[in-house]
Design a protein around this motif. Structure first.
Motif, PDB file in Angstrom:
ATOM      1  N   ALA A 192      -2.490  13.246   4.566  1.00  0.00           N
ATOM      2  CA  ALA A 192      -2.589  11.889   4.038  1.00  0.00           C
ATOM      3  C   ALA A 192      -2.863  10.836   5.102  1.00  0.00           C
ATOM      4  CB  ALA A 192      -1.308  11.530   3.292  1.00  0.00           C
ATOM      5  N   LEU A 193      -2.900  11.198   6.372  1.00  0.00           N
ATOM      6  CA  LEU A 193      -3.070  10.204   7.440  1.00  0.00           C
ATOM      7  C   LEU A 193      -4.271   9.279   7.230  1.00  0.00           C
ATOM      8  CD1 LEU A 193      -2.153  12.127  10.733  1.00  0.00           C
ATOM      9  CD2 LEU A 193      -0.803  10.409   9.510  1.00  0.00           C
ATOM     10  N   PRO A 194      -5.439   9.774   6.797  1.00  0.00           N
ATOM     11  CA  PRO A 194      -6.565   8.849   6.606  1.00  0.00           C
ATOM     12  C   PRO A 194      -6.297   7.761   5.567  1.00  0.00           C
ATOM     13  CG  PRO A 194      -7.349  11.111   6.726  1.00  0.00           C
ATOM     14  CD  PRO A 194      -5.860  11.179   6.618  1.00  0.00           C
ATOM     15  N   LEU A 195      -5.376   8.011   4.638  1.00  0.00           N
ATOM     16  CA  LEU A 195      -5.060   7.019   3.615  1.00  0.00           C
ATOM     17  C   LEU A 195      -4.003   6.020   4.075  1.00  0.00           C
ATOM     18  CD1 LEU A 195      -4.820   9.362   0.483  1.00  0.00           C
ATOM     19  CD2 LEU A 195      -6.754   7.954   1.171  1.00  0.00           C
ATOM     20  N   LEU A 196      -3.235   6.386   5.079  1.00  0.00           N
ATOM     21  CA  LEU A 196      -2.119   5.543   5.486  1.00  0.00           C
ATOM     22  C   LEU A 196      -2.562   4.360   6.343  1.00  0.00           C
ATOM     23  CD1 LEU A 196       0.399   8.429   6.033  1.00  0.00           C
ATOM     24  CD2 LEU A 196       0.612   6.606   4.357  1.00  0.00           C
ATOM     25  N   GLU A 197      -3.514   4.566   7.208  1.00  0.00           N
ATOM     26  CA  GLU A 197      -4.165   3.465   7.933  1.00  0.00           C
ATOM     27  C   GLU A 197      -3.164   2.527   8.602  1.00  0.00           C
ATOM     28  OE1 GLU A 197      -6.532   1.426   5.109  1.00  0.00           O
ATOM     29  OE2 GLU A 197      -7.733   3.179   4.561  1.00  0.00           O
ATOM     30  N   SER A 198      -2.042   3.041   9.030  1.00  0.00           N
ATOM     31  CA  SER A 198      -1.021   2.145   9.567  1.00  0.00           C
ATOM     32  C   SER A 198      -0.267   2.824  10.691  1.00  0.00           C
ATOM     33  CB  SER A 198      -0.045   1.743   8.458  1.00  0.00           C
ATOM     34  OG  SER A 198       0.942   0.870   8.938  1.00  0.00           O
ATOM     35  N   ASP A 199       0.193   2.025  11.615  1.00  0.00           N
ATOM     36  CA  ASP A 199       0.960   2.543  12.734  1.00  0.00           C
ATOM     37  C   ASP A 199       2.098   1.558  13.026  1.00  0.00           C
ATOM     38  OD1 ASP A 199       1.878   3.835  14.961  1.00  0.00           O
ATOM     39  OD2 ASP A 199       0.151   3.376  16.226  1.00  0.00           O
ATOM     40  N   GLN A 241       0.846  -1.192   0.000  1.00  0.00           N
ATOM     41  CA  GLN A 241       0.000   0.000   0.000  1.00  0.00           C
ATOM     42  C   GLN A 241       0.885   1.247   0.000  1.00  0.00           C
ATOM     43  OE1 GLN A 241      -3.295  -0.480  -0.242  1.00  0.00           O
ATOM     44  NE2 GLN A 241      -2.982  -2.692  -0.086  1.00  0.00           N
ATOM     45  N   VAL A 242       0.757   2.067  -1.036  1.00  0.00           N
ATOM     46  CA  VAL A 242       1.591   3.251  -1.183  1.00  0.00           C
ATOM     47  C   VAL A 242       0.706   4.474  -1.406  1.00  0.00           C
ATOM     48  CG1 VAL A 242       3.401   4.377  -2.541  1.00  0.00           C
ATOM     49  CG2 VAL A 242       3.508   1.908  -2.130  1.00  0.00           C
ATOM     50  N   VAL A 243       1.006   5.544  -0.699  1.00  0.00           N
ATOM     51  CA  VAL A 243       0.330   6.828  -0.868  1.00  0.00           C
ATOM     52  C   VAL A 243       1.330   7.814  -1.451  1.00  0.00           C
ATOM     53  CG1 VAL A 243      -0.794   8.757   0.311  1.00  0.00           C
ATOM     54  CG2 VAL A 243      -1.265   6.402   1.030  1.00  0.00           C
ATOM     55  N   ILE A 244       0.906   8.584  -2.439  1.00  0.00           N
ATOM     56  CA  ILE A 244       1.760   9.597  -3.052  1.00  0.00           C
ATOM     57  C   ILE A 244       1.021  10.927  -3.003  1.00  0.00           C
ATOM     58  CG2 ILE A 244       2.961  10.333  -5.141  1.00  0.00           C
ATOM     59  CD1 ILE A 244       3.049   7.388  -5.997  1.00  0.00           C
ATOM     60  N   ASN A 245       1.653  11.952  -2.428  1.00  0.00           N
ATOM     61  CA  ASN A 245       1.008  13.273  -2.448  1.00  0.00           C
ATOM     62  C   ASN A 245       1.386  14.008  -3.726  1.00  0.00           C
ATOM     63  OD1 ASN A 245       3.678  13.859  -1.639  1.00  0.00           O
ATOM     64  ND2 ASN A 245       3.034  15.572  -0.369  1.00  0.00           N
ATOM     65  N   LEU A 246       0.463  14.801  -4.214  1.00  0.00           N
ATOM     66  CA  LEU A 246       0.613  15.450  -5.518  1.00  0.00           C
ATOM     67  C   LEU A 246       0.314  16.935  -5.410  1.00  0.00           C
ATOM     68  CD1 LEU A 246      -1.407  12.924  -7.727  1.00  0.00           C
ATOM     69  CD2 LEU A 246       1.067  12.926  -7.334  1.00  0.00           C
ATOM     70  N   ALA A 247       1.083  17.727  -6.143  1.00  0.00           N
ATOM     71  CA  ALA A 247       0.776  19.155  -6.301  1.00  0.00           C
ATOM     72  C   ALA A 247       1.252  19.573  -7.679  1.00  0.00           C
ATOM     73  CB  ALA A 247       1.400  19.989  -5.185  1.00  0.00           C
ATOM     74  N   TRP A 248       2.513  20.048  -7.773  1.00  0.00           N
ATOM     75  CA  TRP A 248       3.022  20.534  -9.052  1.00  0.00           C
ATOM     76  C   TRP A 248       3.024  19.422 -10.112  1.00  0.00           C
ATOM     77  CZ3 TRP A 248       3.843  24.630 -11.849  1.00  0.00           C
ATOM     78  CH2 TRP A 248       4.719  24.576 -12.940  1.00  0.00           C
ATOM     79  N   ARG A 249       2.302  19.647 -11.214  1.00  0.00           N
ATOM     80  CA  ARG A 249       2.219  18.688 -12.315  1.00  0.00           C
ATOM     81  C   ARG A 249       1.833  17.297 -11.830  1.00  0.00           C
ATOM     82  NH1 ARG A 249       2.025  21.962 -16.775  1.00  0.00           N
ATOM     83  NH2 ARG A 249       3.737  23.454 -16.789  1.00  0.00           N
ATOM     84  N   GLY A 250       1.033  17.258 -10.776  1.00  0.00           N
ATOM     85  CA  GLY A 250       0.700  15.976 -10.169  1.00  0.00           C
ATOM     86  C   GLY A 250      -0.056  15.042 -11.085  1.00  0.00           C
ATOM     87  N   GLU A 251      -0.827  15.593 -12.025  1.00  0.00           N
ATOM     88  CA  GLU A 251      -1.593  14.730 -12.926  1.00  0.00           C
ATOM     89  C   GLU A 251      -0.664  13.875 -13.788  1.00  0.00           C
ATOM     90  OE1 GLU A 251      -0.448  18.311 -15.168  1.00  0.00           O
ATOM     91  OE2 GLU A 251      -1.322  17.996 -13.171  1.00  0.00           O
ATOM     92  N   GLN A 252       0.553  14.359 -14.051  1.00  0.00           N
ATOM     93  CA  GLN A 252       1.504  13.561 -14.828  1.00  0.00           C
ATOM     94  C   GLN A 252       1.947  12.332 -14.042  1.00  0.00           C
ATOM     95  OE1 GLN A 252       4.758  15.660 -16.682  1.00  0.00           O
ATOM     96  NE2 GLN A 252       3.567  17.552 -16.882  1.00  0.00           N
ATOM     97  N   ILE A 253       2.151  12.508 -12.744  1.00  0.00           N
ATOM     98  CA  ILE A 253       2.551  11.373 -11.911  1.00  0.00           C
ATOM     99  C   ILE A 253       1.428  10.343 -11.856  1.00  0.00           C
ATOM    100  CG2 ILE A 253       3.179  10.677  -9.562  1.00  0.00           C
ATOM    101  CD1 ILE A 253       4.518  13.404  -9.232  1.00  0.00           C
ATOM    102  N   ARG A 254       0.205  10.800 -11.651  1.00  0.00           N
ATOM    103  CA  ARG A 254      -0.939   9.886 -11.596  1.00  0.00           C
ATOM    104  C   ARG A 254      -1.097   9.131 -12.929  1.00  0.00           C
ATOM    105  NH1 ARG A 254      -5.949  10.133  -8.523  1.00  0.00           N
ATOM    106  NH2 ARG A 254      -5.373  12.221  -7.777  1.00  0.00           N
ATOM    107  N   ASP A 255      -0.971   9.862 -14.027  1.00  0.00           N
ATOM    108  CA  ASP A 255      -1.129   9.226 -15.338  1.00  0.00           C
ATOM    109  C   ASP A 255      -0.029   8.197 -15.597  1.00  0.00           C
ATOM    110  OD1 ASP A 255      -3.348  10.797 -15.775  1.00  0.00           O
ATOM    111  OD2 ASP A 255      -2.315  12.244 -17.068  1.00  0.00           O
TER     112      ASP A 255
END
Length: 221
Positions: free
Chosen positions: A92-99, A48-62
């Protein structure tokens, strides 16, 4: 265990390369920097991996999609404007679901195996420290008897924070929503003796400039 890759930064020092391409998608050794992270995370057993996005983030998602080529499940934490390291993790904490969970900077390259450490019950963070690079000779923190310290000099050498660490959600319990740096939270936890660490003596590079990217590309190629 969950992992998070920080990929929201603008990459000012990398301009003009980052004017049209987000820094995590810049290539070294024939693959984007962020793909090197995904491969190492998959090898270490993360799914399970979470990636935060801002600058040109749509390119990373694509480019990465849902992570299936690496056997991963990728979820994204979009930020209208970059929230800095602390704010990005807090959102992003709600997406990480891990401790605890692993966080790794998207603009470093390291051969650390990323195996999760065993944390004491009162430890809120575990940091990977490395030898000081030429562009950061003063280092960041000191490691003594498995605990990380800041502030006044002592017998322990000052090392550089690699941008790789494991955190418990409780570290962010009192943090506000919005943009803020991670370092003040870590220093407060250090003052309470709640930050452990290790000294990684393998390869590590901060890919902060076009010259360092080119050097890594030559090394991997």
């Amino acid at each position: 265990m969950h992992a998070m890759i920080l990929a929201a930064g603008r990459g000012e020092r990398m301009r003009p390369l980052t004017d049209h391409t987000p820094k995590p998608l810049l290539c070294a050794g024939g693959r984007p920097l962020i793909v090197h992270h995904l491969e190492r995370l998959a090898t270490a057993g993360y799914r399970q991996v979470v990636i935060n996005l801002a600058w040109r983030g749509e390119q990373i998602r694509d480019h990465l999609g849902e992570g299936r080529p690496w056997g991963l499940n990728i979820r994204y934490s979009p930020e209208p404007e970059a929230l800095e390291t602390g704010g990005g993790i807090r959102q992003a904490l709600p997406l990480l679901e891990s401790d605890p969970f692993l966080v790794i900077n998207g603009d470093v390259w390291c051969d650390h195996p990323l195996a999760p450490p065993t944390l004491a019950h009162d430890t809120l963070a575990h940091l990977v420290l490395v030898d000081n690079p030429p562009h950061h000779p003063g280092g960041d923190f000191r490691l003594q008897e498995g605990r990380v310290h800041h502030g006044v000099a002592d017998a322990a050498p000052c090392l550089t924070f690699s941008g790789i660490g494991w955190y418990r959600p409780a570290l962010f319990a009192d943090a506000p929503i919005g943009a803020f740096p991670l370092a003040p939270l870590l220093r407060q936890a250090m003052d309470r003796g709640q930050v452990s660490g290790e000294h990684h003596r393998g390869q590590w590079l901060d890919i902060g400039t076009p010259e360092r990217l080119a050097a890594l590309d030559r090394q991997l190629t």
